[in-house]
Design an enzyme around this catalytic site. Structure first.
Site, PDB file in Angstrom:
ATOM      1  N   ASP A  34       0.864  -1.182   0.000  1.00 54.45           N
ATOM      2  CA  ASP A  34       0.000   0.000   0.000  1.00 54.45           C
ATOM      3  C   ASP A  34       0.903   1.235   0.000  1.00 54.45           C
ATOM      4  O   ASP A  34       1.939   1.237   0.687  1.00 54.45           O
ATOM      5  CB  ASP A  34      -0.893  -0.010   1.245  1.00 54.45           C
ATOM      6  CG  ASP A  34      -2.119   0.884   1.095  1.00 54.45           C
ATOM      7  OD1 ASP A  34      -3.249   0.376   1.175  1.00 54.45           O
ATOM      8  OD2 ASP A  34      -1.932   2.122   0.912  1.00 54.45           O
ATOM      9  N   LEU A  36      -0.120   4.158   1.085  1.00 50.82           N
ATOM     10  CA  LEU A  36      -0.656   5.043   2.137  1.00 50.82           C
ATOM     11  C   LEU A  36      -0.886   6.458   1.592  1.00 50.82           C
ATOM     12  O   LEU A  36      -0.392   7.449   2.140  1.00 50.82           O
ATOM     13  CB  LEU A  36       0.281   5.056   3.353  1.00 50.82           C
ATOM     14  CG  LEU A  36       0.517   3.686   4.010  1.00 50.82           C
ATOM     15  CD1 LEU A  36       1.524   3.786   5.151  1.00 50.82           C
ATOM     16  CD2 LEU A  36      -0.793   3.096   4.548  1.00 50.82           C
ATOM     17  N   ALA A  83      -6.171   1.484  -5.771  1.00 45.72           N
ATOM     18  CA  ALA A  83      -6.671   2.376  -6.827  1.00 45.72           C
ATOM     19  C   ALA A  83      -6.940   3.740  -6.227  1.00 45.72           C
ATOM     20  O   ALA A  83      -7.096   3.891  -5.014  1.00 45.72           O
ATOM     21  CB  ALA A  83      -7.970   1.826  -7.420  1.00 45.72           C
ATOM     22  N   TYR A 188     -12.248   8.155 -14.025  1.00 46.65           N
ATOM     23  CA  TYR A 188     -12.195   7.079 -13.022  1.00 46.65           C
ATOM     24  C   TYR A 188     -12.833   5.811 -13.585  1.00 46.65           C
ATOM     25  O   TYR A 188     -12.259   4.716 -13.516  1.00 46.65           O
ATOM     26  CB  TYR A 188     -12.922   7.522 -11.744  1.00 46.65           C
ATOM     27  CG  TYR A 188     -13.201   6.396 -10.789  1.00 46.65           C
ATOM     28  CD1 TYR A 188     -12.186   5.847 -10.005  1.00 46.65           C
ATOM     29  CD2 TYR A 188     -14.486   5.848 -10.676  1.00 46.65           C
ATOM     30  CE1 TYR A 188     -12.445   4.799  -9.143  1.00 46.65           C
ATOM     31  CE2 TYR A 188     -14.753   4.797  -9.808  1.00 46.65           C
ATOM     32  CZ  TYR A 188     -13.725   4.272  -9.050  1.00 46.65           C
ATOM     33  OH  TYR A 188     -13.973   3.227  -8.197  1.00 46.65           O
ATOM     34  N   LYS A 192     -11.185   2.124 -14.425  1.00 46.26           N
ATOM     35  CA  LYS A 192     -11.680   0.882 -13.817  1.00 46.26           C
ATOM     36  C   LYS A 192     -11.966  -0.149 -14.905  1.00 46.26           C
ATOM     37  O   LYS A 192     -11.716  -1.339 -14.753  1.00 46.26           O
ATOM     38  CB  LYS A 192     -12.946   1.171 -13.013  1.00 46.26           C
ATOM     39  CG  LYS A 192     -12.651   1.704 -11.645  1.00 46.26           C
ATOM     40  CD  LYS A 192     -12.254   0.560 -10.733  1.00 46.26           C
ATOM     41  CE  LYS A 192     -11.159   0.914  -9.789  1.00 46.26           C
ATOM     42  NZ  LYS A 192     -10.585  -0.230  -9.089  1.00 46.26           N
ATOM     43  N   PHE A 249     -27.062  16.778  -4.061  1.00 49.67           N
ATOM     44  CA  PHE A 249     -27.170  17.210  -5.442  1.00 49.67           C
ATOM     45  C   PHE A 249     -28.549  16.782  -5.974  1.00 49.67           C
ATOM     46  O   PHE A 249     -29.199  15.908  -5.415  1.00 49.67           O
ATOM     47  CB  PHE A 249     -26.046  16.597  -6.294  1.00 49.67           C
ATOM     48  CG  PHE A 249     -24.698  17.169  -5.941  1.00 49.67           C
ATOM     49  CD1 PHE A 249     -24.363  18.460  -6.316  1.00 49.67           C
ATOM     50  CD2 PHE A 249     -23.775  16.442  -5.206  1.00 49.67           C
ATOM     51  CE1 PHE A 249     -23.135  19.021  -5.970  1.00 49.67           C
ATOM     52  CE2 PHE A 249     -22.546  16.981  -4.858  1.00 49.67           C
ATOM     53  CZ  PHE A 249     -22.228  18.278  -5.242  1.00 49.67           C
ATOM     54  N   ARG A 256     -29.170   4.508  -5.504  1.00 52.15           N
ATOM     55  CA  ARG A 256     -27.924   3.747  -5.541  1.00 52.15           C
ATOM     56  C   ARG A 256     -28.129   2.458  -4.743  1.00 52.15           C
ATOM     57  O   ARG A 256     -29.105   2.298  -4.022  1.00 52.15           O
ATOM     58  CB  ARG A 256     -26.778   4.545  -4.895  1.00 52.15           C
ATOM     59  CG  ARG A 256     -26.363   5.800  -5.647  1.00 52.15           C
ATOM     60  CD  ARG A 256     -25.687   5.487  -6.972  1.00 52.15           C
ATOM     61  NE  ARG A 256     -25.138   6.668  -7.602  1.00 52.15           N
ATOM     62  CZ  ARG A 256     -25.828   7.527  -8.343  1.00 52.15           C
ATOM     63  NH1 ARG A 256     -27.123   7.346  -8.537  1.00 52.15           N
ATOM     64  NH2 ARG A 256     -25.230   8.573  -8.889  1.00 52.15           N
TER      65      ARG A 256
END
Ligand code: UD1
Length: 377
Positions: A34, A36, A83, A188, A192, A249, A256
């Site tokens: 990682d 960090l 990511a 993004y 992906k 928004f 979702r």
């Protein structure tokens, strides 16, 4: 098939650290790399206190081939989660996102293909963002619809819902399955998609069983409370802790699919262990739609807050209106069943946020102003 030594890239992060815990509970030897990242771990970039002491940690970026080569030599499976996450931010930090997601995954695959190793399984984190808009149905035409993003002209007029391109009647959201045509609407999301496709392609070419998991909206403890580009649940929690109303928004009615991080960790390990899922892309969600307003209300209740959620009527460029998952494939191939609903899972995020109140820096306005200045809201 069972593997003994598993590398989790991004294993100090939100989904990664829970995956590490689940693997350790199941007696795997776990290795973590990682970097960090400051946006997640703060300026000191320390290993978080929740990091499982039984895991072997290496401070390293996935694109650091020299260091990663040695770690990979020791393991027989990889769960690749490292990511950069942030849809809106990816629209102006383009190179950073492509380097961290597409580029670093290319580095990892280069190692797998060109260096001696005994990797027998690869699980890669993909995302619902690659769908763009979810799947819809027109009742009048009696047909499924796959609309593109809403036009700026309609959004300016605050027409939030999709209309059927043929008969102009409102479309009804449906659960989105893996066959929905992909329409990434952010850098993004593109990165992906690259990660998913590159891993599956190299996996198939070289016979490394690979599974891509398309996470829906993940929430839960350890989600960064100071990263203004993180998911909506953590952003609302950090706002409420700072006595500021959740900022919504559109009209707050966008839907979702919120899945608890412990269920995602469980799915990662199922994907590692199940050979039925090899070379497949699979949604990992709950299959249940929830509005953003409902999230704000739930969090308000759980924090005992009387703040009134602010419905801004503004919109974020690239946001989809509705997307929730069809999880039939996860059920069939991974025997995956989410064990948490929001009522059960959200208190975990609330309790964790209260305990980590000092880290709940409300950077929402800074991020919002940044987007505004770039014409992205
Ligand atoms: C996106 C990605 C998803 C990724 C996630 C992590 C898409 C379609 N999905 O999800 O793959 O894992 O980001 O960042 O690109 N909202 C507010 N107020 C806020 C923040 C958000 O109203 O302060 C609204 C957004 O406008 C959106 C919804 O909440 O309608 C969810 O936003 P967010 O949590 O950022 O996730 P997605 O954009 O759905």
């Amino acid at each position: 098939m069972k593997y003994e030594k598993v590398l989790v890239t991004g294993g100090a992060g939100f989904i990664g650290s829970h995956t590490v815990d689940t693997l350790i509970e199941k007696n795997y030897s776990v290795y973590v790399v990682d970097n960090l990242d400051q946006q997640v771990h703060g300026i000191e970039r320390n290993l978080p206190t929740y990091f499982n002491k039984k895991a072997n940690f290496t401070f390293c970026d996935v694109s650091n081939t020299e260091v990663l080569r040695d770690v990979i030599e020791d393991v027989d499976a990889i769960i690749h989660l490292a990511a950069r996450v942030g849809v809106a931010q990816s629209m102006y930090d383009i190179k950073k996102y492509m380097d961290a997601n597409t580029g670093a995954t290319a580095s990892l695959l280069n190692l797998l293909v060109n260096e001696k190793n005994s990797i027998k399984k690869l699980v890669v984190a993909s995302s619902m963002s690659i769908y763009g808009e979810g799947k819809y149905y027109c009742e009048k035409c009696a047909e499924d619809r796959y609309p593109a993003l809403r036009s700026t002209e309609r959004l300016e007029r605050k027409i939030w819902e999709h209309l059927c391109p043929d008969c102009n009647s409102p479309l009804k959201p449906l659960p989105t399955d893996e066959n929905k045509p992909q329409m990434p609407s952010s850098i993004y999301a593109m990165s992906k998609r690259h990660q998913e496709e590159m891993c599956l392609l190299i996996g198939k070419t070289y016979g490394i069983p690979t599974v891509a998991l398309r996470y829906l909206n993940v929430y839960g403890p350890r989600q960064s409370l100071s990263n203004p580009y993180t998911g909506v649940c953590a952003i609302f929690a950090q706002r409420i802790l700072n006595q500021k109303p959740p900022f919504m928004f559109e009209d707050g009615k966008q839907l979702r699919d919120f899945i608890h991080v412990s269920d995602v960790a469980k799915a990662n390990v199922l994907a590692l262990e199940s050979s039925l899922a090899n070379y497949q892309s699979i949604n990992i969600g709950t299959g249940r739609p929830t509005s953003i307003l409902k999230i704000a209300e739930l969090l308000n209740d759980m924090f005992n807050s009387s703040l009134v959620p602010y419905i801004s009527g503004e919109y974020r460029t690239g946001d989809v209106r509705h997307c929730y998952g069809d999880i039939t494939k996860a059920r069939n191939l991974l025997h995956f069943e989410p064990s948490m609903n929001l009522e059960k899972g959200m208190p975990d995020l609330v309790n964790w946020s209260k305990l980590n109140k000092d880290h709940a820096q409300d950077l929402f306005e800074k991020a919002y102003n940044e987007l505004k200045s770039r014409g992205l809201t």
